[in-house]
Structures are given as structure tokens and as C-alpha cells.
Enzyme design. Structure first.
Site, short mmCIF file in Angstrom:
data_model
loop_
_atom_site.label_atom_id
_atom_site.label_comp_id
_atom_site.label_asym_id
_atom_site.label_seq_id
_atom_site.Cartn_x
_atom_site.Cartn_y
_atom_site.Cartn_z
N THR A 133 0.82 -1.21 0.00
CA THR A 133 0.00 0.00 0.00
C THR A 133 0.85 1.26 0.00
OG1 THR A 133 -1.45 1.27 1.48
CG2 THR A 133 -0.12 -0.37 2.51
N ASP A 134 0.26 2.36 -0.48
CA ASP A 134 0.96 3.66 -0.43
C ASP A 134 1.03 4.19 1.01
OD1 ASP A 134 -1.73 4.34 -0.09
OD2 ASP A 134 -1.78 5.87 -1.66
N GLU A 135 0.25 3.58 1.93
CA GLU A 135 0.19 4.11 3.29
C GLU A 135 1.51 3.94 4.03
OE1 GLU A 135 -3.49 3.38 5.37
OE2 GLU A 135 -4.57 3.09 3.49
N TYR A 159 -1.79 -0.53 10.96
CA TYR A 159 -1.93 -1.21 9.65
C TYR A 159 -0.72 -0.90 8.78
CZ TYR A 159 -3.29 -1.68 4.72
OH TYR A 159 -3.30 -1.98 3.38
N LYS A 163 2.29 -3.33 7.26
CA LYS A 163 2.58 -3.50 5.82
C LYS A 163 4.02 -3.08 5.53
CE LYS A 163 0.16 -4.66 2.93
NZ LYS A 163 -0.23 -6.02 2.41
P1 NAD Z 1 -9.52 -7.50 2.25
O1 NAD Z 1 -9.48 -7.20 3.71
O2 NAD Z 1 -10.75 -7.22 1.48
O3 NAD Z 1 -9.16 -9.05 2.00
C1 NAD Z 1 -8.13 -9.70 2.67
C2 NAD Z 1 -8.28 -11.19 2.42
O4 NAD Z 1 -7.20 -11.86 3.09
C3 NAD Z 1 -9.58 -11.79 2.99
O5 NAD Z 1 -10.15 -12.65 2.04
C4 NAD Z 1 -9.12 -12.55 4.21
O6 NAD Z 1 -9.94 -13.67 4.52
C5 NAD Z 1 -7.72 -12.96 3.80
N1 NAD Z 1 -6.84 -13.22 4.95
C6 NAD Z 1 -6.68 -12.45 6.05
N2 NAD Z 1 -5.79 -13.01 6.89
C7 NAD Z 1 -5.36 -14.15 6.29
C8 NAD Z 1 -4.43 -15.17 6.65
N3 NAD Z 1 -3.75 -15.11 7.80
N4 NAD Z 1 -4.24 -16.20 5.80
C9 NAD Z 1 -4.92 -16.27 4.63
N5 NAD Z 1 -5.82 -15.36 4.24
C10 NAD Z 1 -6.03 -14.30 5.06
O7 NAD Z 1 -8.27 -6.72 1.65
P2 NAD Z 1 -8.10 -6.04 0.21
O8 NAD Z 1 -8.65 -4.67 0.27
O9 NAD Z 1 -8.55 -6.98 -0.82
O10 NAD Z 1 -6.51 -5.89 0.15
C11 NAD Z 1 -5.70 -6.92 -0.41
C12 NAD Z 1 -4.24 -6.51 -0.30
O11 NAD Z 1 -4.05 -5.29 -1.00
C13 NAD Z 1 -3.79 -6.25 1.14
O12 NAD Z 1 -2.50 -6.76 1.29
C14 NAD Z 1 -3.79 -4.73 1.27
O13 NAD Z 1 -2.82 -4.30 2.19
C15 NAD Z 1 -3.44 -4.32 -0.15
N6 NAD Z 1 -3.95 -3.01 -0.58
C16 NAD Z 1 -5.28 -2.71 -0.44
C17 NAD Z 1 -5.75 -1.48 -0.90
C18 NAD Z 1 -7.22 -1.12 -0.80
O14 NAD Z 1 -7.58 0.03 -1.08
N7 NAD Z 1 -8.12 -2.03 -0.46
C19 NAD Z 1 -4.86 -0.55 -1.48
C20 NAD Z 1 -3.51 -0.90 -1.59
C21 NAD Z 1 -3.06 -2.13 -1.15
P1 TYD Z 2 -10.83 3.82 4.23
O1 TYD Z 2 -11.79 3.42 3.15
O2 TYD Z 2 -10.97 3.19 5.57
O3 TYD Z 2 -9.36 3.63 3.63
P2 TYD Z 2 -7.92 4.14 4.22
O4 TYD Z 2 -8.07 4.48 5.64
O5 TYD Z 2 -7.08 2.92 4.02
O6 TYD Z 2 -7.51 5.30 3.37
O7 TYD Z 2 -10.95 5.39 4.42
C1 TYD Z 2 -10.76 6.27 3.33
C2 TYD Z 2 -10.85 7.68 3.89
O8 TYD Z 2 -12.19 7.91 4.35
C3 TYD Z 2 -9.96 7.90 5.10
O9 TYD Z 2 -9.44 9.23 5.05
C4 TYD Z 2 -10.89 7.76 6.29
C5 TYD Z 2 -12.21 8.26 5.74
N1 TYD Z 2 -13.43 7.64 6.32
C6 TYD Z 2 -14.46 8.46 6.78
O10 TYD Z 2 -14.39 9.70 6.73
N2 TYD Z 2 -15.59 7.86 7.30
C7 TYD Z 2 -15.71 6.51 7.39
O11 TYD Z 2 -16.76 6.01 7.92
C8 TYD Z 2 -14.65 5.68 6.89
C9 TYD Z 2 -14.73 4.18 6.95
C10 TYD Z 2 -13.51 6.29 6.35
#
Ligand code: NAD
Ligand code: TYD
Length: 355
Positions: A133-135, A159, A163
């Protein structure tokens, strides 16, 4: 040929598996623990597909990993599995360290044990792609340039710290053991199958039920939004053509404040499902409610994606306007999926978080 993905019943992993099998006949072995965020409904389209092998299990389970590598001999591993929600990491950081750090370590170790015994030619072709992630780069001031691959790591939440740790482990496995790794750091994703605890699906979900739309703090925090299928295509490009040991930033060229995102969603919903005349609502915007800010809330994320664009020729194909319209329509037409997700666990999280 087989590819092992982890976390493929979650939001991005399930989109990846579906897209992959739309474009290729190469088998996917999908290892997922099915935490609250993993849902078999996300991959129901693959249920009768012989090219998709689902394994219910934990990336921390060393003997299971060994068995999977022996049985399936994947030519690549793509690690999506993680605990992914910042608010939950503030509430309980430990599971984030377990899955994101120890889990990644175990997966790296199992991959290394498999890779070191391969024949030279197969060894050269093997890849471990870590989805991050960019975070990890921390928070940008309003006029600072977007994150590049060499930006300093300054994670601010449990989080992002977990990561960041996993990214460092991946780097170390390349540097120390020569494991052929790739790392991607992507901005915020949106699209189908995102668990409705994250901003965009939460707002759509609450609006359709005429419940408050919670905005943390002043709502002026900025994120760089990318449609999930564009993230999946970027991962494929990096897997195919990325240079070993390199990091690629992936972003949507779409910096938007949270309040602007919520206004866009309300505007689309006002057109697609106008509020009924017999309700007090004129627009879904009337549901917006400013609530207490998230502790340590990062102010701004933005990605400079010029490396992946220049080296690998990747660019997002959706604009924010086209991607968000598709997304809202998907949630409106998939209310059954949303209802399935709203289990006891989801309800208790929402009660706790927004009480
Ligand atoms: P998500 O929370 O929707 O899904 C995570 C999945 O991992 C779930 O299916 C869960 O059951 C599985 N999981 C959790 N713990 C596990 C374990 N110990 N063993 C096996 N499986 C396990 O997450 P997402 O949003 O799909 O993100 C996927 C990846 O992309 C993550 O690594 C996250 O850090 C990264 N990412 C997400 C975003 C975003 O905006 N969602 C952006 C950048 C990077
Ligand atoms: P989120 O979707 O949780 O992603 P991330 O924290 O990984 O960026 O949140 C996106 C942005 O929205 C973040 O600045 C937090 C804000 N947010 C709210 O303002 N209200 C909410 O109920 C949630 C879940 C997030």
C-alpha cells in the site's frame, strides 16, 4: 502452470482471480483464511471452474504452505492476504502483526524453500509478488510531490506499520537469499466486492438505507482513488515484466478529498435512486454527518505512477467518473451480496466504531 494467490476471497484478490481466469487458462490456487473480510460469495463465479482451486487456510500455517508448494508447484506467488482496515488496526493491532508480518514471513520462507530446489531455468522464472500500500510512505502535506518508489517509509497507523514491515521482509529475502521478488505499493482501491466497512461501499450502503454518512474530522483528507480492475491489470504487468527486486507504485491519478467523494456518491445515487417524495430527504447529501476524527489520521496520499507507466506501459483505463458510476451500479444491483456480508460480526463492528 499454476499461480498461488493468497487472500483471493477478499476484495482485490477476488477481483484479481476473476479477471485472471477471464484472460488466461493458467490455474489459480487460492489460499484464504476466510476472516470476516473473506467471502466465498466474492468468488461464486469460479465455483465450478476447474482452473480455480480454493484452499481454506492461513498463510501462517507452515505445514499447509509446504503441502501446497509440493502439490501445486506454483510458478509464482501473489500475496494479497492481509488485515487491511486502518480503523480495526487502531482498535486491535495484534492480528495485523500476526497476519501481515508473521504471515508474510512464513509465505516468504515457504517460497524460498520451494524456489531453492527448482531447476535453474524454473528458478529464473519464479516470482514472489507482494501487494502493498501507499500508506507505508506516511502522510503528505498539501503541496508536497506525490510518493515515488524512493520516498521514505513513515507509516503512521498499526496497519501501515505492519505492511511496511512486510515490505522490508520481502526486500530482505531478495537481498539476502536472491528470492525473485517484486513489490507493488498501490493507492486506495474501489469497485465491486469491497467490504462495506471502507468509505465508498459504507457510504453507498448507508445511503440506500437512509442511515447517516459518517465523515471523519473535516472530511478534507485526500486519497488517490484507483478502480480495482486497474490495480489488477497493474499487478499482471509487474508480474510479467517487472524487474526483479524492484518496487512499483500504482495510482489512479485521482486525488480527491473524502467530502468530494461522498458528494459524488450522493449525486450519482440522487440520479439513479432518487429519494422518495414521502421521505424528509431531498438528497442523500442530507445524510452527511461529521463525526470524531480517526486518531493519527493521515491527511493526504498521492502516487507518482510514472515508473510503472514508463517501464511497463501501464496506465489506468478507468477515469474516476466511469469507475465510480460502475461501482455504484454494482452495489445497487448486488444488494443480496451486501445483505450476506452484514453478519453479526459486521453489525458489532459498526456498533462499536460509530456508537
Ligand atoms: P480484504 O481485507 O478485502 O481481503 C483480505 C483477504 O485476506 C480476505 O479474504 C481474508 O480472509 C484474507 N486473509 C486475512 N488473513 C489471512 C491469513 N492469515 N491467511 C490467509 N488469508 C487471510 O483486503 P483487500 O482490500 O482486498 O486488500 C488486499 C491486499 O491489497 C492487502 O495486502 C492490502 O494491504 C493491499 N492493498 C489494499 C488497498 C485497498 O484500497 N483495499 C490498497 C492498496 C493495497
Ligand atoms: P478507508 O476506506 O478506511 O481507507 P484508508 O483508511 O485505508 O484510506 O478510508 C478512506 C478515507 O475515508 C480515510 O481518510 C478515512 C475516511 N473515512 C471516513 O471519513 N468515514 C468513514 O466512515 C470511513 C470508513 C472512512
Amino acid at each position: 502452470m499454476t499461480v498461488l494467490i493468497t487472500g483471493g476471497a477478499g476484495f482485490i484478490g477476488s477481483n484479481f482471480a476473476i479477471n485472471w481466469l477471464d484472460q488466461s487458462d493458467e490455474t489459480i490456487v487460492n489460499l484464504d483464511k476466510l476472516t470476516y473480510a473473506g467471502n466465498m460469495g466474492n468468488i461464486s463465479a469460479l465455483q465450478d471452474d476447474g482452473r480455480h482451486i480454493f484452499i481454506h487456510g492461513d498463510i501462517e500455517d507452515q505445514s499447509l504452505l509446504q503441502k501446497i508448494f509440493l502439490e501445486h508447484a506454483p510458478r509464482a506467488v501473489i500475496n494479497f492476504a492481509a488485515e487491511s482496515h486502518v480503523d480495526r488496526s487502531i482498535d486491535g493491532p495484534e492480528v495485523f502483526m500476526q497476519t501481515n508480518v508473521i504471515g508474510t514471513l512464513r509465505l516468504l520462507e515457504a517460497s524460498r524453500n520451494h524456489w531453492k530446489n527448482l531447476a535453474e531455468q524454473e528458478k529464473d522464472k519464479f516470482r514472489f509478488l507482494h501487494v502493498s500500500t501507499d500508506e507505508v510512505y506516511g502522510s503528505l502535506t498539501p503541496n508536497a510531490p506525490p510518493f515515488v518508489e524512493t520516498s521514505r517509509y513513515e507509516p503512521n497507523s498499526p496497519y501501515s506499520a505492519s505492511k511496511a514491515s512486510s515490505d522490508h521482509l520481502v526486500r530482505a529475502y531478495h537481498h539476502t537469499y536472491g528470492l525473485p521478488v517484486l513489490t507493488t505499493n498501490c493507492s486506495n482501491n474501489y469497485g465491486p466486492y469491497q467490504f462495506p466497512e471502507k468509505l465508498i461501499p459504507l457510504v453507498i450502503h448507508n445511503a440506500l438505507r437512509h442511515q447517516p454518512l459518517p465523515i471523519y474530522g473535516d472530511g478534507l483528507q485526500i486519497r488517490d482513488w484507483l478502480y480495482v480492475k486497474d490495480h489488477c491489470s497493474a499487478i499482471c504487468s509487474v508480474l510479467d515484466k517487472g524487474r526483479l527486486g524492484e518496487v512499483y507504485n500504482i495510482g489512479g491519478l485521482n486525488e480527491k478529498s473524502n467530502i468530494d467523494i461522498v458528494h459524488s456518491l450522493c449525486g450519482i445515487l440522487d440520479e439513479l435512486v432518487p429519494c422518495a417524495a414521502d421521505t424528509p430527504l431531498k438528497s442523500y447529501k442530507d445524510l452527511i454527518k461529521f463525526v470524531k476524527d480517526r486518531p493519527g489520521h493521515d491527511r493526504r496520499y498521492a502516487i507518482d505512477a510514472s515508473k510503472i507507466e514508463h517501464e511497463l506501459g501501464w496506465r489506468p483505463s478507468e477515469t474516476f467518473e466511469s469507475g465510480i458510476l460502475k461501482t455504484v451500479k454494482w452495489y445497487i444491483s448486488n444488494q443480496e451480496w451486501v445483505e450476506d456480508i452484514r453478519s453479526g460480526e459486521y453489525q458489532s463492528w459498526i456498533q462499536k466504531q460509530y456508537k
